[in-house]
Write a protein that holds these residues in place. Structure first.
Motif, short mmCIF file in Angstrom:
data_model
loop_
_atom_site.label_atom_id
_atom_site.label_comp_id
_atom_site.label_asym_id
_atom_site.label_seq_id
_atom_site.Cartn_x
_atom_site.Cartn_y
_atom_site.Cartn_z
N GLY A 80 -3.67 10.75 -6.71
CA GLY A 80 -3.45 10.72 -5.27
C GLY A 80 -4.60 11.25 -4.44
N ARG A 81 -5.79 11.31 -5.01
CA ARG A 81 -6.93 11.87 -4.29
C ARG A 81 -7.46 10.88 -3.25
NH1 ARG A 81 -5.16 15.64 -6.86
NH2 ARG A 81 -6.35 16.98 -8.28
N GLY A 119 -7.54 2.03 4.74
CA GLY A 119 -7.79 1.72 3.35
C GLY A 119 -7.35 2.78 2.37
N GLU A 120 -6.59 3.77 2.83
CA GLU A 120 -6.11 4.83 1.95
C GLU A 120 -4.71 4.51 1.44
OE1 GLU A 120 -7.64 7.54 0.92
OE2 GLU A 120 -9.47 7.41 2.10
N ALA A 121 -4.39 5.04 0.27
CA ALA A 121 -3.03 4.91 -0.25
C ALA A 121 -2.14 5.92 0.46
CB ALA A 121 -3.02 5.18 -1.75
N SER A 151 0.81 -1.22 0.00
CA SER A 151 0.00 0.00 0.00
C SER A 151 0.84 1.27 0.00
CB SER A 151 -0.92 0.01 1.23
OG SER A 151 -1.84 -1.04 1.16
N GLY A 152 2.15 1.13 0.09
CA GLY A 152 3.02 2.30 0.09
C GLY A 152 4.37 1.92 0.66
N ASN A 195 -5.30 -2.96 -4.29
CA ASN A 195 -5.48 -1.71 -3.56
C ASN A 195 -5.35 -0.48 -4.47
OD1 ASN A 195 -2.68 -1.15 -3.89
ND2 ASN A 195 -2.22 -2.42 -2.10
N ARG A 196 -5.50 0.68 -3.87
CA ARG A 196 -5.51 1.94 -4.60
C ARG A 196 -4.16 2.27 -5.22
NH1 ARG A 196 -9.74 5.09 -1.84
NH2 ARG A 196 -8.63 7.03 -2.29
N VAL A 197 -3.09 1.87 -4.56
CA VAL A 197 -1.76 2.16 -5.11
C VAL A 197 -1.59 1.48 -6.46
CG1 VAL A 197 0.72 1.82 -4.79
CG2 VAL A 197 -0.69 2.57 -2.88
#
Length: 248
Positions: free
Chosen positions: A202-203, A148-150, A126-127, A234-236
């Protein structure tokens, strides 16, 4: 590890890799630390233990130990060193993220342009965090990923891709997988594509909600659907796909 240089005294007790480091705290973010350097593990444990909402539930000294440690400690987030003996963090991340219900992974590195970082992100991490990241930012990253955020900015993503892109691409700035990425994104509906492009910039969900005039619940639903359609974790990974397609 500059941010941890002052942490010279590890917590009391001799813990075995994978053992839980403290009692369960209901609602706390459960973290597993994977690093072959005992001092780094101790420093991260002391940093994370300062937060009431975060609990270090286990440690591992090598990627080989990760499956057993995850099964024993049931973490929400794994802090994963990349360069380790026997099984490195890349292989461990790929194996872990390939399983259903796996925890989120933040990779640890000493270089922000490490080619293994990009490979780990493509595998589902995720990062990433540099090992000299200030303690407050480490805690922020753990909380963000657990929610759950990137935690990877578009600028950093572009820098990583630029550093490891294969030579001789068709044109300056082009990614070797551009056509494939565009074709993959083609399965999305127009609204899902809008959300994917926003993720590539990246929003956050809240920012996407405001920019696209959607409710937060609708944004979350779109993100979940496009992850299924794109077969991503995931978002990434969505952001990397958008970058590959040259759309961010």
């Amino acid at each position: 590890m500059a941010a941890m240089a002052h942490l010279t005294t590890p917590p009391s007790g001799d813990r075995t890799s994978g053992d839980r480091t403290s009692g369960d705290r209901p609602g706390a973010i459960r973290v597993l630390i994977v690093d072959d350097d005992a001092l780094v593990r101790a420093g991260l444990t002391m940093i994370l233990s300062t937060a009431a909402d975060v609990e270090v539930v286990g440690e591992a000294a090598d990627g080989f130990e990760v499956p057993g440690a995850v099964a024993a400690s049931r973490p929400h987030v794994v802090l994963m060193d990349i360069r380790m003996p026997r099984v490195d963090g890349l292989a461990a991340t790929e194996a872990l993220r390939g399983r259903d219900g796996s925890p989120e992974v933040i990779v640890l590195t000493t270089f922000d342009a490490d080619e293994f970082v990009l490979r780990a992100l493509r595998a589902g991490a995720s990062g990433f965090l540099l090992k000299d990241t200030p303690p407050a930012e480490i805690l922020h990253a753990v909380r963000k990923v657990a929610a759950g955020e990137a935690m990877l900015s578009p600028t950093v993503t572009r820098q990583l891709i630029a550093h490891v892109a294969a030579p001789g691409t068709a044109r300056p700035g082009a990614h070797p997988h551009r056509n494939q990425a565009l074709a993959t994104l083609g399965v999305l509906s127009e609204r899902e594509r809008d959300v994917a492009l926003a993720l590539g910039q990246g929003r956050s969900n809240a920012e996407i909600s405001q920019e696209l005039f959607m409710s937060l619940a609708t944004v979350k639903a779109h993100v979940s659907r496009l992850l299924v359609k794109l077969d991503l974790n995931n978002r990434v990974q969505v952001a990397l796909l958008v970058h590959d397609a040259g759309l961010s």
